[in-house]
Design an enzyme around this catalytic site. Sequence first.
Site, mmCIF file in Angstrom:
data_model
loop_
_atom_site.group_PDB
_atom_site.id
_atom_site.type_symbol
_atom_site.label_atom_id
_atom_site.label_comp_id
_atom_site.label_asym_id
_atom_site.label_seq_id
_atom_site.Cartn_x
_atom_site.Cartn_y
_atom_site.Cartn_z
ATOM 1 N N HIS A 99 0.822 -1.229 0.000
ATOM 2 C CA HIS A 99 0.000 0.000 0.000
ATOM 3 C C HIS A 99 0.850 1.271 0.000
ATOM 4 O O HIS A 99 0.329 2.356 -0.274
ATOM 5 C CB HIS A 99 -0.923 0.041 1.224
ATOM 6 C CG HIS A 99 -1.962 -1.035 1.251
ATOM 7 N ND1 HIS A 99 -2.839 -1.241 0.201
ATOM 8 C CD2 HIS A 99 -2.271 -1.964 2.195
ATOM 9 C CE1 HIS A 99 -3.641 -2.254 0.515
ATOM 10 N NE2 HIS A 99 -3.318 -2.718 1.712
ATOM 11 N N ASP A 110 -2.508 -10.860 -2.068
ATOM 12 C CA ASP A 110 -3.061 -10.327 -0.818
ATOM 13 C C ASP A 110 -4.545 -9.997 -1.037
ATOM 14 O O ASP A 110 -4.959 -9.700 -2.158
ATOM 15 C CB ASP A 110 -2.288 -9.054 -0.453
ATOM 16 C CG ASP A 110 -2.646 -8.515 0.915
ATOM 17 O OD1 ASP A 110 -1.886 -8.779 1.861
ATOM 18 O OD2 ASP A 110 -3.682 -7.836 1.039
ATOM 19 N N HIS A 170 -6.099 -7.479 -0.246
ATOM 20 C CA HIS A 170 -6.283 -6.068 -0.600
ATOM 21 C C HIS A 170 -5.527 -5.737 -1.889
ATOM 22 O O HIS A 170 -4.505 -6.344 -2.187
ATOM 23 C CB HIS A 170 -5.753 -5.171 0.525
ATOM 24 C CG HIS A 170 -6.362 -5.443 1.866
ATOM 25 N ND1 HIS A 170 -5.810 -6.323 2.763
ATOM 26 C CD2 HIS A 170 -7.494 -4.961 2.435
ATOM 27 C CE1 HIS A 170 -6.574 -6.370 3.862
ATOM 28 N NE2 HIS A 170 -7.611 -5.564 3.683
ATOM 29 N N ASP A 195 -4.050 -12.611 4.090
ATOM 30 C CA ASP A 195 -5.296 -12.152 4.718
ATOM 31 C C ASP A 195 -6.540 -12.581 3.927
ATOM 32 O O ASP A 195 -7.654 -12.237 4.293
ATOM 33 C CB ASP A 195 -5.284 -10.635 4.960
ATOM 34 C CG ASP A 195 -4.722 -9.850 3.794
ATOM 35 O OD1 ASP A 195 -4.553 -10.435 2.695
ATOM 36 O OD2 ASP A 195 -4.450 -8.649 3.966
HETATM 37 ZN ZN ZN Z 1 -3.963 -7.133 2.847
#
Ligand code: ZN
Length: 210
Positions: free
Chosen positions: A41, A76, A78, A163
């Site tokens: 991120h 991931d 996200h 995750d």
């Molecule tokens: Zn994540």
Amino acid sequence: MSAASWDAARFAAGAGITAVEAIEGGYADFGFAAVRPPGHHAEAARAMGFCLLNNVAVTAAALVSRGSKVAVVDWDAHHGNGTQELFIGSPDVLYLSVHHAPFYPGTGRVEEVGGGLGTGTSVNIPLPAGSGGRTYRDAFARIVLPVIDQYGPDWLLVSAGYDGHAEDPLGGMKLLAGDYESMAASLGMAMDRTNTVFILEGGYNLHAIA
Ligand code: ZN
């Protein structure tokens, strides 16, 4: 963050390059960097979403500076907004993400395909909450693996977040350990088991990560 977080972030940012050098030196067949904080991120000048420095992007940039073509696969849960943004106009880094949507950070729509010389080098596969191994395997078989094959990278970097595991407290997906195994195995075959470095991203259930 704690007083030691900056040191940890700097070690994490260099770990991918260390793995690359170990493979090039013949000391390892592939790499896995078990690092924290995660990185995908983080933008060029902004920490975000637990990420201070973009570990996978640092590794990719180092490889590109030596003339390599790099594919980044991000599984991931996200979307890796930082990694995508850092290489949005670059033809030298292919970024493929399979992620939960709509979900944090809100980027990673199908329409985000890169720009300029990098048009076509961002590939986003947003999946609905509750997606499991069968859906991910389909996404890999139909999109991720054929695109990697077409692109022909010299190196494969994996933003390996866990995750998306069914037991993760933050994600909303239904992946199990065997699903990660099959995704990793398919990427290993795509690269003929060479020049591949996995770098840990998210994953917040320590039992599931193990
Ligand atoms: Zn994540």
